[in-house]
Design a protein around this motif. Structure first.
Motif, PDB file in Angstrom:
ATOM      1  N   SER A  10       0.837  -1.192   0.000  1.00 28.25           N
ATOM      2  CA  SER A  10       0.000   0.000   0.000  1.00 28.25           C
ATOM      3  C   SER A  10       0.873   1.243   0.000  1.00 28.25           C
ATOM      4  O   SER A  10       1.752   1.388   0.823  1.00 28.25           O
ATOM      5  CB  SER A  10      -0.902  -0.008   1.238  1.00 28.25           C
ATOM      6  N   ASP A  34      -9.190   3.543   1.975  1.00 33.60           N
ATOM      7  CA  ASP A  34      -8.749   3.787   3.344  1.00 33.60           C
ATOM      8  C   ASP A  34      -9.936   3.706   4.313  1.00 33.60           C
ATOM      9  O   ASP A  34      -9.889   3.012   5.338  1.00 33.60           O
ATOM     10  CB  ASP A  34      -8.110   5.178   3.379  1.00 33.60           C
ATOM     11  N   THR A  90      -7.067  -3.146   2.101  1.00 37.67           N
ATOM     12  CA  THR A  90      -6.518  -2.245   1.074  1.00 37.67           C
ATOM     13  C   THR A  90      -5.847  -3.035  -0.038  1.00 37.67           C
ATOM     14  O   THR A  90      -5.885  -2.623  -1.207  1.00 37.67           O
ATOM     15  CB  THR A  90      -5.524  -1.245   1.695  1.00 37.67           C
ATOM     16  N   PRO A 115      -2.394   6.075   5.478  1.00 29.10           N
ATOM     17  CA  PRO A 115      -3.714   5.995   6.100  1.00 29.10           C
ATOM     18  C   PRO A 115      -4.112   7.357   6.681  1.00 29.10           C
ATOM     19  O   PRO A 115      -3.279   8.082   7.224  1.00 29.10           O
ATOM     20  CB  PRO A 115      -3.527   4.963   7.207  1.00 29.10           C
ATOM     21  N   TYR A 170      -6.484  -4.035   8.195  1.00 28.60           N
ATOM     22  CA  TYR A 170      -6.402  -2.866   7.320  1.00 28.60           C
ATOM     23  C   TYR A 170      -5.740  -3.215   5.992  1.00 28.60           C
ATOM     24  O   TYR A 170      -6.266  -2.911   4.911  1.00 28.60           O
ATOM     25  CB  TYR A 170      -5.630  -1.752   8.022  1.00 28.60           C
TER      26      TYR A 170
END
Length: 844
Positions: free
Chosen positions: A326, A352, A346, A330, A342
């Motif tokens: 990623s 987000d 993603t 964030p 998370y």
């Protein structure tokens, strides 16, 4: 192409090795590879059937029989005969414990011993599990001439080098056989090195490193300490030594009472324990170090690395590689325990904000990267308007209303972290508790504890009981409607973990079983139904349970369920006797399908009420609450906090921000026990915001209008269902219609068959049924999300169409359009039932 079949959990050693082998042989041009992927939750209900067909209670054998059942079931859909590799380990010293053999003579003696046991174990399992599905299994390694040849090989050539085991190299277990397949064949094909030299895994291990520990943790919650203490008296022959063994024995005894002496068990409780040498590789519970089973083909798609982190015991897994994929920062600081959730989201393409909706939960909320959904086939985004959603009794994607409300809150929290984020979330939870109290018209003095889910909420009554009665009084917790409440409720009711993940810790170590501070808590579980589907009188059973507790000097927590998976309601909702001094009444209203009048009746009787906004009110999974009645709240204000709030206890589930003022002492204890760590459950705040948006959408609708609309809708939908010749509205409870489905001209679909149907309902499967009519093809093309299957009877299981807040608002606004959506769902159910065999043959 050759058909090949593999069973395992996602990214398991066996599945990934099999995929690597298929790729090496030319992929789908050479091999039609059928993978039967499973999750632990979907197989627990199969155990009684498997014990019945196996006619044994040998624990090591049953662990492997469970995935073997699934594999045989899948293969039997296509073929009548399969080849299996049974016997190779008994001929070539294939098990890991052989590395501790001292000399060749010991190896040869052990091979003879386990070879002679094959009829009682491996072959017994293979024969029973395949023939249960009309499938024949053949075992080429056990050809008599080949067996004689293999056993004549010098056992010195079968000795195992422990160093080679660690290095995954030549000299490890079964090297003689591996070398026979080393190098290219006449066609130039080679077995990939990670497959050829991977660790031997028994089937119960190869299907997933964590499978056995998950199985044992769940089973352990279904056997009380009292039962375990009486095991020798109850079962004097082959006495069970663990709760797992006792659970299997209990099921066996139901079918084969008096025949316990005919079962042949491994000496010492497992294959390895009967060897001439001592090995620490295995215990009665299985392989000690399951990390030995992992291999590099898994690492190509795995998102985790094994480390010792601050969020769990040694050996916990923390998220690592996907975090590097990623590139965007964030908007809100991602806390360590939230990293796995998370970055799984993603990495699957979610934003987000959408990823943040999955934070602060357990494994049920995690996005699986191979399919881009959680285990309920749900994404953290609203359903496509062209699709139909009627699955509010299971798990919900956010409604558009809820999504937008949570997005606004996310925007407000963006840019914060650390103590600033903690303070902001604290204020959010205070506001949400106040709004929830207003929406439910709670009486003065009632308080609300916010929880990550309804299953987590089960821990709170135990803590309340401990606060009221002190640490020395034994607590017994009676839970009703087993199989029709959440799978996590039973283990949570005795203080056990029910998931591989904890909201404020992340992934648990494999050996984590019981929350700290929850000792001296036992339970009693009452099934929802008899095996023929008849409803059990849970109220009568709970009355007996409470009386027994009083006689034993224990403090009972007495449950009543107001709407389980099929909407079933117990006859009576228990109150707390003497305002909680004598007993604690708990109403499980997690489905959220009740009126304000009913809620107030429970609170007037001093019942704790478990509630979620993630069923009827359609918040994304999950968000729960415990409503504390005024009389109990007043007592808790002055009661000392129980010693249950360290990271290994309730501190892994709650921060002080989720607790109301009457539990200030608990908040202080959490801060002290968790070393003043700054932690915030951002995901829970977002999910509750989505749920409150659903509740507020109905706030102006009176209970009477709502009830009339629900009854009218249920009547219309059940009539639609019964119009189809292969459907039956088996049970109708308020806003849940439970349906059994007939397969073609055959009988009703089973639990495993309905799992396929449940999956196909969420897909466009119109191209898989060439014989479908144009009307059926239209129905099959429309994705529809319904409630998961429920196993309600020996003869059938059911799926559910459930009204949620969004569809109720729609129904109140436009009845005909809403019912057209329901008709589309019913038509697809009927079409899938009619063409079930064709869809099964497609392999989808």
């Amino acid at each position: 192409p050759i058909d090949a079949y593999t069973v395992g959990m996602e990214n398991s050693p066996d599945v990934m090795a099999a995929k690597g082998m298929v790729d090496a042989l030319g992929g789908s041009k050479s091999i039609r590879h059928h993978v039967r992927s499973f999750t632990p939750e979907e197989v627990f209900d199969l155990i009684p059937k498997i014990v019945y067909h196996m006619e044994t209670y040998e624990a090591e054998l049953i662990r492997s029989a469970i995935p073997n059942w699934l594999l045989a079931e899948r293969a039997a859909a296509d073929v009548k005969m399969v080849l299996t590799g049974e016997g190779a380990d008994e001929l070539f010293a294939g098990y890991l414990y052989f590395q501790d053999a001292k000399n060749p003579r010991q190896v040869q003696n052990e091979l003879r011993r386990i070879y002679n046991m094959l009829g009682n174990v491996n072959l017994h399992r293979t024969d029973r599990m395949t023939m249960a599905h009309g499938l024949e299994a053949r075992v080429p390694f056990l050809d008599t001439e080949f067996s004689r040849l293999a056993m004549s090989i010098d056992p010195a050539r079968k000795m195992v080098d422990p160093a080679a085991v660690k290095a995954n190299s030549r000299g490890r277990e079964k090297t003689y056989l591996r070398e026979l397949f080393e190098g290219p064949n006449d066609d130039g094909d080679s077995i990939p090195r990670p497959v050829l030299w991977r660790a031997k895994a028994m089937q119960c291990e190869g299907v997933g490193e964590a499978w056995v520990s998950i199985l044992q943790r769940r089973i352990g919650s279904l056997v009380s300490d009292a039962e375990m203490a009486e095991a020798a008296t109850t079962y004097p022959v082959n006495t069970p030594h663990t709760k797992e063994e006792l659970y299997y024995r209990r099921i066996y005894d139901e079918h084969f009472h008096g025949l316990e002496h005919v079962v042949k068990l491994w000496e010492g409780g497992g294959r390895a324990m009967g060897a001439e040498w001592k090995s620490d590789m295995y215990t009665r519970e299985g392989l000690k170090n399951v990390n030995l089973l992992s291999h590099s083909l898994q690492q190509q798609t795995a998102a985790f690395s094994t480390t010792s982190g601050s969020t769990g015991s040694s050996g916990t897994r923390s998220f690592s590689t996907a975090a590097q994929t990623s590139t965007a920062e964030p908007s809100i600081e991602i806390q360590k325990f939230d990293e796995e959730a998370y970055y799984s989201a993603t990495s699957s393409g979610f934003s987000d904000f959408e990823a943040s909706l999955t934070l602060g939960g357990d494994d049920r909320s995690l996005i699986k990267e191979d399919v881009g959904t959680n285990k309920y086939h749900i994404k953290p985004v609203p359903v496509d308007p062209a699709h139909v959603f009627r699955g509010s009794c299971t798990g919900n994607p956010p409604t558009r209303r809820g999504y937008d409300a949570a997005a606004r809150l996310f925007s407000q929290l963006s840019g914060s972290g650390g103590q600033e984020l903690n303070s902001a979330v604290h204020e959010v939870f205070e506001d949400q508790r106040a709004r929830l109290a207003e929406l439910l018209h709670l009486p003065a003095g009632a308080e609300i504890v916010l929880c990550p889910s309804g299953s987590d909420a089960e821990y709170v009554p135990i803590a309340v009981a401990r606060a009221l009665k002190g640490k020395d009084v034994p607590i017994v917790n009676g839970v009703t409607q087993l199989r029709e409440i959440g799978a996590g409720s039973a283990p949570a009711s005795t203080g056990r973990y029910f998931s591989t993940h904890v909201p404020l810790l992340g992934r648990l170590s494999d050996d984590a079983a019981e929350l700290r501070g929850f000792r001296n808590v036992t339970g009693s579980l009452i099934s929802a139904r008899e095996t023929n589907g008849d409803v059990v009188d849970a109220t009568l059973e709970m009355d007996k349970f409470a009386e027994a507790a009083f006689n034993d000097g224990a403090y009972p927590i007495v449950h009543g369920v107001f709407g389980g998976k099929t909407g079933l309601r117990d006859n009576k909702m228990p109150g707390s006797m003497e305002s909680g001094d004598k007993s604690l009444g708990v109403v499980d209203a997690c489905q959220g399908r009740f009126s304000n009048e009913e809620l107030h009746q429970w609170l007037d009787r001093d019942s704790l009420v478990l509630f979620t906004a993630s069923k009827f009110f359609q918040a994304p999974p999950f968000c729960g609450a415990v409503i504390v009645p005024p009389a109990i709240a007043a007592k808790l204000r002055n009661a000392p906090a129980p010693e249950m709030f360290c990271n290994g206890g309730l501190g892994g589930f709650l921060t002080g921000s989720e607790l109301p003022p009457c539990l200030d002492s608990w908040s202080e204890e959490i801060r002290a026990q968790t070393d003043s760590e700054v932690r915030s459950n951002v995901g829970l705040a977002l999910r509750w915001e989505a749920g409150l948006a659903g509740m507020e959408a109905l706030a102006s609708v009176s209970d009477d209008v709502r009830t009339e609309a629900v009854d009218c809708w249920a009547g219309k939908v059940s009539s639609m269902v019964n119009e189809a010749s292969n459907l039956d509205a088996w049970c109708v409870e308020r806003s849940i219609v439970s349906i059994r489905v007939k397969k073609g001209e055959d009988g009703w679909l089973s639990m495993s068959e309905l799992r396929d149907l449940y999956r196909w309902m969420s897909m466009d499967v119109s191209d898989l049924v060439p014989t479908a009519t144009s009307e059926e093809r239209t129905a099959l093309s429309k994705p529809a999300y319904i409630g998961q299957p429920v196993d309600v009877s020996d003869s059938h299981a059911i799926v559910r169409i459930a009204l949620g807040v969004d569809s109720l608002v729609s129904y109140l606004d436009d009845k005909s359009s809403t019912l057209e959506e329901d008709r589309a769902v019913v038509q697809k159910l009927a079409a899938i039932g009619k063409h079930f065999n064709t869809l099964k043959e497609s392999g989808r």
